[in-house]
Design a protein around this motif. Structure first.
Motif, PDB file in Angstrom:
ATOM      1  N   SER A   1       0.836  -0.986   0.237  1.00 58.92           N
ATOM      2  CA  SER A   1       0.037   0.463  -0.328  1.00 58.92           C
ATOM      3  C   SER A   1       0.733   1.222   0.165  1.00 58.92           C
ATOM      4  O   SER A   1       1.952   1.421   0.994  1.00 58.92           O
ATOM      5  CB  SER A   1      -0.632   0.206   1.178  1.00 58.92           C
ATOM      6  OG  SER A   1      -1.953  -0.787   1.162  1.00 58.92           O
TER       7      SER A   1
ATOM      8  N   ASP B   1       0.672   3.588  -5.359  1.00 57.52           N
ATOM      9  CA  ASP B   1      -0.526   2.635  -5.899  1.00 57.52           C
ATOM     10  C   ASP B   1      -1.764   2.837  -6.517  1.00 57.52           C
ATOM     11  O   ASP B   1      -1.831   4.522  -7.260  1.00 57.52           O
ATOM     12  CB  ASP B   1      -1.071   2.493  -4.755  1.00 57.52           C
ATOM     13  CG  ASP B   1      -0.258   1.501  -3.834  1.00 57.52           C
ATOM     14  OD1 ASP B   1       1.452   1.276  -4.338  1.00 57.52           O
ATOM     15  OD2 ASP B   1      -0.670   0.973  -3.025  1.00 57.52           O
TER      16      ASP B   1
ATOM     17  N   TYR C   1      -3.200   4.598   2.392  1.00 60.38           N
ATOM     18  CA  TYR C   1      -3.260   4.372   1.336  1.00 60.38           C
ATOM     19  C   TYR C   1      -4.685   3.145   0.646  1.00 60.38           C
ATOM     20  O   TYR C   1      -5.225   3.666  -0.544  1.00 60.38           O
ATOM     21  CB  TYR C   1      -2.032   4.080   0.611  1.00 60.38           C
ATOM     22  CG  TYR C   1      -1.416   5.740   0.688  1.00 60.38           C
ATOM     23  CD1 TYR C   1      -1.984   6.757   0.907  1.00 60.38           C
ATOM     24  CD2 TYR C   1      -0.180   5.306   1.665  1.00 60.38           C
ATOM     25  CE1 TYR C   1      -0.724   7.300   1.298  1.00 60.38           C
ATOM     26  CE2 TYR C   1       0.741   6.137   1.496  1.00 60.38           C
ATOM     27  CZ  TYR C   1       0.483   7.372   2.153  1.00 60.38           C
ATOM     28  OH  TYR C   1       1.276   8.118   2.612  1.00 60.38           O
TER      29      TYR C   1
ATOM     30  N   PRO D   1      -8.995   5.875   3.804  1.00 59.74           N
ATOM     31  CA  PRO D   1      -8.457   4.617   2.644  1.00 59.74           C
ATOM     32  C   PRO D   1      -9.871   4.009   2.363  1.00 59.74           C
ATOM     33  O   PRO D   1     -10.457   4.055   2.785  1.00 59.74           O
ATOM     34  CB  PRO D   1      -7.284   4.096   3.479  1.00 59.74           C
ATOM     35  CG  PRO D   1      -7.580   3.838   4.542  1.00 59.74           C
ATOM     36  CD  PRO D   1      -8.113   5.347   5.369  1.00 59.74           C
TER      37      PRO D   1
ATOM     38  N   LEU E   1      -1.452   0.260   5.019  1.00 58.27           N
ATOM     39  CA  LEU E   1      -3.233  -0.191   4.320  1.00 58.27           C
ATOM     40  C   LEU E   1      -4.424   0.797   4.549  1.00 58.27           C
ATOM     41  O   LEU E   1      -5.356   1.443   4.080  1.00 58.27           O
ATOM     42  CB  LEU E   1      -3.514  -1.442   5.352  1.00 58.27           C
ATOM     43  CG  LEU E   1      -5.000  -2.192   3.865  1.00 58.27           C
ATOM     44  CD1 LEU E   1      -4.728  -1.685   2.204  1.00 58.27           C
ATOM     45  CD2 LEU E   1      -5.589  -2.527   5.542  1.00 58.27           C
TER      46      LEU E   1
ATOM     47  N   ARG F   1      -6.311  -0.174  -1.037  1.00 53.76           N
ATOM     48  CA  ARG F   1      -5.777  -0.711  -1.435  1.00 53.76           C
ATOM     49  C   ARG F   1      -6.879  -1.659  -2.098  1.00 53.76           C
ATOM     50  O   ARG F   1      -7.504  -2.210  -1.756  1.00 53.76           O
ATOM     51  CB  ARG F   1      -4.859  -2.561  -1.284  1.00 53.76           C
ATOM     52  CG  ARG F   1      -4.453  -2.990  -2.639  1.00 53.76           C
ATOM     53  CD  ARG F   1      -3.685  -4.383  -1.395  1.00 53.76           C
ATOM     54  NE  ARG F   1      -2.496  -4.638  -0.245  1.00 53.76           N
ATOM     55  CZ  ARG F   1      -2.912  -4.540   0.618  1.00 53.76           C
ATOM     56  NH1 ARG F   1      -3.911  -5.440   0.437  1.00 53.76           N
ATOM     57  NH2 ARG F   1      -2.068  -4.381   1.918  1.00 53.76           N
TER      58      ARG F   1
END
Lengths: 347, 273
Positions: free
Chosen positions: A122, A126, A281, A201, A278, A283
Motif C-alpha cells: 500500500s 499505487d 492508502y 483509505p 493500508l 488497496r
C-alpha cells in the motif's frame, strides 16, 4: 480414479474449512490434512497427519500417498498472529519444502496457493486498482509482505519448471466473516477502531465463504495462474467502521504505531506493521481475471462488511456463540458409526 | 465497469456515495456550492467552445498549468461539471495523497493519482472525463517571467493513454491562471525540508504572508475548448510508435500554445479580460 488431495494448515482456520468443503466432494478419493497441532475442525473422512514442514517428512508423505493436488492454505498473512521468525519459517521455508516434496513425488498435477493482496503493498503511488501484472510501487518493508513475495516467487519457479502442473495462486483481499479472526476484524469488533488522522483509505473486502468457495472453485476448474480475489467495489475505512457500529480512533499520522502501542500491548487492538500503510492508502484489486474463469461472488466488499456487522451485532446480544454446538459432532458421529442406527440399504 | 454494490440483500449496506476512486458526488456538490462565488465572482470564468466536450463517453481534457497553487484545475472541473452535469476526474501528482486531510478531501473531490493504469481505467473502462496537465509540476512552478510559455509535455504519456483508451484529447487553453499566483522564485531548501515537490515564493505570499498560499489574485479567467484530437489508431495496443506519439503531443502542444497566444493578444486587461 478420484483425486487425491493434500491440504496444508489443517490445524488452522483456512485449512480446516477447505478440508470440510473438499470432504463433501465425492470425486475426491483421498484427503490428507497436514498440521503441527490438532486439526481445527472435526474431520469426517480426511486423514490428519501431524507433521512439521521439514522436507524429509513432507516428501515421504507425498511419495507414499501419491497425491495429485496440493492445497497450500498455510501462508501467514497477518503478522499480529505470529512472531517474525515463524512467519519466515512458515511462509518461505515451509513453501520451499512443500514444493520440493511435490516435485519429489512426481504425481502432483495441481497446486493451489492461498496468498494475499499484501504482495501489492500500500503506498501513495499505487494505482486505484491493481491487476495481477501490476508491480508494487515500493519495495516491501514488512516481514509478512516480504515472506509472501518470496513464497510466491518459489511458486512461480515451480510453475516454470513444471509446465504440466496447474499452479493457481489466489491473492485475497482483506477477509471478513463470522469466524475468521484478523487484525481488521478484531479492531472492528471494538467500540473504537484505529484510523490514521486525515486519511480515509478505500478498502476492498472478501467474505470468508467466498474465500473457501474460491479455493474450491480453483480446485474444480483447474484454472491456472495468478488471480486477485475480492468483492466488487471499495469503500472508505470510515464507512466500514460506521457499518460495523464502531467509532474511529484517530491516530497521529506520524508514527501511529507508537501511539497505539500500549493498547496493542493490552490486547485491545491489533496494529501489525502491514496494517499502517493500508489504513493510509488502502488497496484495490481488479478481480475480472478470476471472474472470467466463471467464479461468481456471493458478497460484494460492502456486502462482506455488512454481513460481518450483522455477525457482530448477534455476538454482542446473546454472547459468543459456538459453545452451544459442541455436542453436534458427537451426535453426528453416533449417527454415522453406531450399529444402533438403522440405515436404509444402499447408504 | 462501474462499482457494483449488489448481492448484499435488498437494503444496500453502503452509507456513503464514495466511488471506487474515492470521489463522492455529495462532497463534490458541496465543494461546488462553496466554490461557485469564487468561480463566478472572483475569477469570473468565461468559456468558449464548451460544446466540444462530449456529454457522454470518455475524453481526456488537456490544459496549460499555472500558478503556484494552481486554480486552473478547480476552475475547469467546476465549469464542466456545472455545465455538463458529469464528473471530471482530475489526474495529478500522487503527492497530494500523502498529506493528511488534504489528501482525503482531494480524493473525495475527484482527484486521482496520475498513472497510466488509472487513466486507462477511467477513460476506457468507465468512459469518464479526465483532466490532465501534461506539463505537470514544471508548469505550476515556472517563474512569472515565463508565463504562458508551455513547458515540455512530459514524455507524451497522455497521448499514448488516449490512443490506448480510444478516446479523443480535448485541449483547453486557459488565460488568467498565471496571474492568480505569480511565482517570483523557488525556495528549493524549504521544499526539501518539507518534502514538497516544489516551494515557490509567490507575489501573494509577499503581500499577504502565509495567507498568500490560499488567496489567489482575482485575475479574469478565460477558457477556450479547442477542436478535439482524434487519433486514427487501433485502441488497446501495448505500444504505439514513439515517433507518432511525440508528433501528436507536439501538435497538441503547439495548437494549445497558439490558442493561448491568440487569447493573450485579445486580452485588454489582466483583471477585466
Amino acid at each position: 480414479m478420484g483425486r487425491r488431495v493434500l491440504v496444508t494448515g489443517a490445524d488452522t482456520f483456512w485449512g480446516g474449512r477447505t478440508i470440510q468443503v473438499l470432504e463433501r466432494d465425492p470425486e475426491i478419493d483421498v484427503i490428507i490434512g497436514l498440521g503441527t497441532q490438532d486439526p481445527s475442525v472435526h474431520l469426517e473422512r480426511a486423514e490428519f497427519v501431524r507433521a512439521d514442514q521439514a522436507y524429509a517428512i513432507l516428501s515421504r508423505i507425498t511419495r507414499a500417498t501419491a497425491v495429485d493436488t496440493i492445497v497450500h492454505t498455510f501462508l501467514l498473512v497477518d503478522s499480529s498472529l505470529a512472531p517474525a521468525k515463524r512467519i519466515h519459517e512458515t511462509n518461505v521455508i515451509g513453501t520451499m519444502n512443500l514444493l520440493a516434496a511435490a516435485e519429489a513425488s512426481g504425481t502432483v498435477r495441481q497446486v493451489i496457493v492461498k496468498s494475499s493482496g499484501l504482495v501489492y503493498g500500500s503506498s501513495a503511488q499505487d494505482p486505484a486498482t491493481f491487476d495481477e501484472g501490476t508491480a508494487r510501487s515500493r519495495a516491501a518493508k514488512t516481514d509478512v509482505e516480504r515472506s509472501l513475495i518470496e513464497a510466491e516467487g518459489l511458486v512461480a519457479d515451480f510453475a516454470d519448471e513444471h509446465p504440466h502442473a496447474v499452479v493457481t495462486v489466489l491473492r485475497f483481499a482483506n477477509v471478513l466473516g463470522d469466524d475468521v479472526v484478523t487484525s481488521i476484524s478484531r479492531n472492528l469488533s471494538r467500540p473504537l477502531t484505529p484510523a490514521i488522522f486525515g486519511f480515509d483509505p478505500m478498502l476492498q473486502f472478501v467474505h470468508e465463504h467466498d474465500v473457501v468457495r474460491a479455493m474450491e472453485f480453483a480446485f474444480r476448474s483447474r484454472a491456472g495462474g495468478i488471480f486477485n480475489v475480492g468483492g466488487a467495489g471499495r469503500l472508505p475505512w470510515s464507512e466500514v467502521a460506521a457499518i460495523c457500529g464502531s467509532r474511529l480512533l484517530p491516530l497521529p499520522p506520524l508514527r501511529p504505531e507508537l501511539a497505539i502501542a500500549p493498547l496493542v500491548r493490552a490486547g485491545i487492538f491489533a496494529f501489525p506493521p502491514e496494517l499502517a500503510p493500508l489504513l493510509r492508502y488502502g488497496r484495490g484489486m481488479d478481480t475480472t481475471r478470476f471472474s472470467d474463469t466463471g467464479f461468481t461472488y456471493r458478497y460484494t466488499s460492502a456486502g462482506a462488511v455488512a454481513a460481518f456487522a450483522r455477525h457482530l451485532r448477534l455476538r454482542r446480544s446473546p454472547g459468543p456463540a459456538g459453545e452451544r454446538y459442541t455436542c453436534e459432532h458427537d451426535v453426528e458421529e453416533f449417527f454415522r458409526r453406531s450399529h444402533a442406527v438403522t440405515r436404509p440399504p444402499g447408504l | 465497469m462501474r462499482p457494483l454494490h449488489l448481492a448484499a440483500g435488498p437494503d444496500d449496506p453502503r452509507r456513503s456515495d464514495v466511488d471506487e476512486w474515492g470521489r463522492s458526488e455529495r462532497v463534490r456538490s458541496l465543494a461546488r456550492a462553496i466554490y461557485r462565488p469564487v468561480y463566478a465572482k472572483w475569477f469570473r470564468a468565461e468559456w468558449e467552445g464548451m460544446e466540444r466536450i462530449p456529454a457522454s463517453g470518455g475524453a481526456l481534457l488537456v490544459a496549460n498549468h499555472a500558478g503556484a497553487v494552481p486554480s486552473d484545475a478547480p476552475v475547469v472541473m467546476h465549469g464542466v461539471e456545472e455545465r455538463l452535469g458529469r464528473p471530471v476526474y482530475g489526474l495529478a501528482d500522487y503527492f497530494f495523497r500523502t498529506v493528511p486531510v488534504v489528501g482525503t478531501l482531494w480524493s473525495r473531490a475527484g482527484g486521482v493519482p496520475a498513472r497510466p493504469d488509472n487513466a486507462y481505467r477511467l477513460l476506457h473502462d468507465q468512459r469518464q472525463l479526465a483532466l490532465v496537465f501534461p506539463e505537470g509540476v514544471k508548469g505550476a512552478s515556472k517563474p512569472y517571467r515565463e508565463r504562458y510559455q508551455l513547458q515540455r509535455f512530459g514524455r507524451g504519456g497522455f497521448v499514448e493513454i488516449a490512443m490506448r483508451a480510444g478516446v479523443p484529447v480535448i485541449p483547453v487553453a486557459i488565460v488568467g491562471s498565471e496571474e492568480t499566483m505569480p511565482v517570483l522564485c523557488q525556495a528549493p531548501g524549504i521544499a526539501r525540508a518539507l518534502g514538497l515537490p516544489y516551494f515557490p515564493v509567490t507575489a501573494n505570499m509577499v503581500l499577504m504572508g502565509p495567507l498568500g498560499l490560499f488567496v489567489p489574485f482575482p485575475a479574469k479567467f478565460r477558457l477556450r475548448v479547442l477542436e478535439p484530437f482524434v487519433f486514427d489508431v487501433p485502441p488497446d495496443r501495448d505500444r504505439y510508435p514513439k515517433s507518432r506519439v511525440m508528433e501528436e503531443a507536439e501538435r497538441i502542444r503547439s495548437t494549445l500554445q497558439g490558442a493561448i497566444s491568440d487569447m493573450l493578444a485579445d486580452r485588454r486587461s489582466i483583471w477585466f479580460g
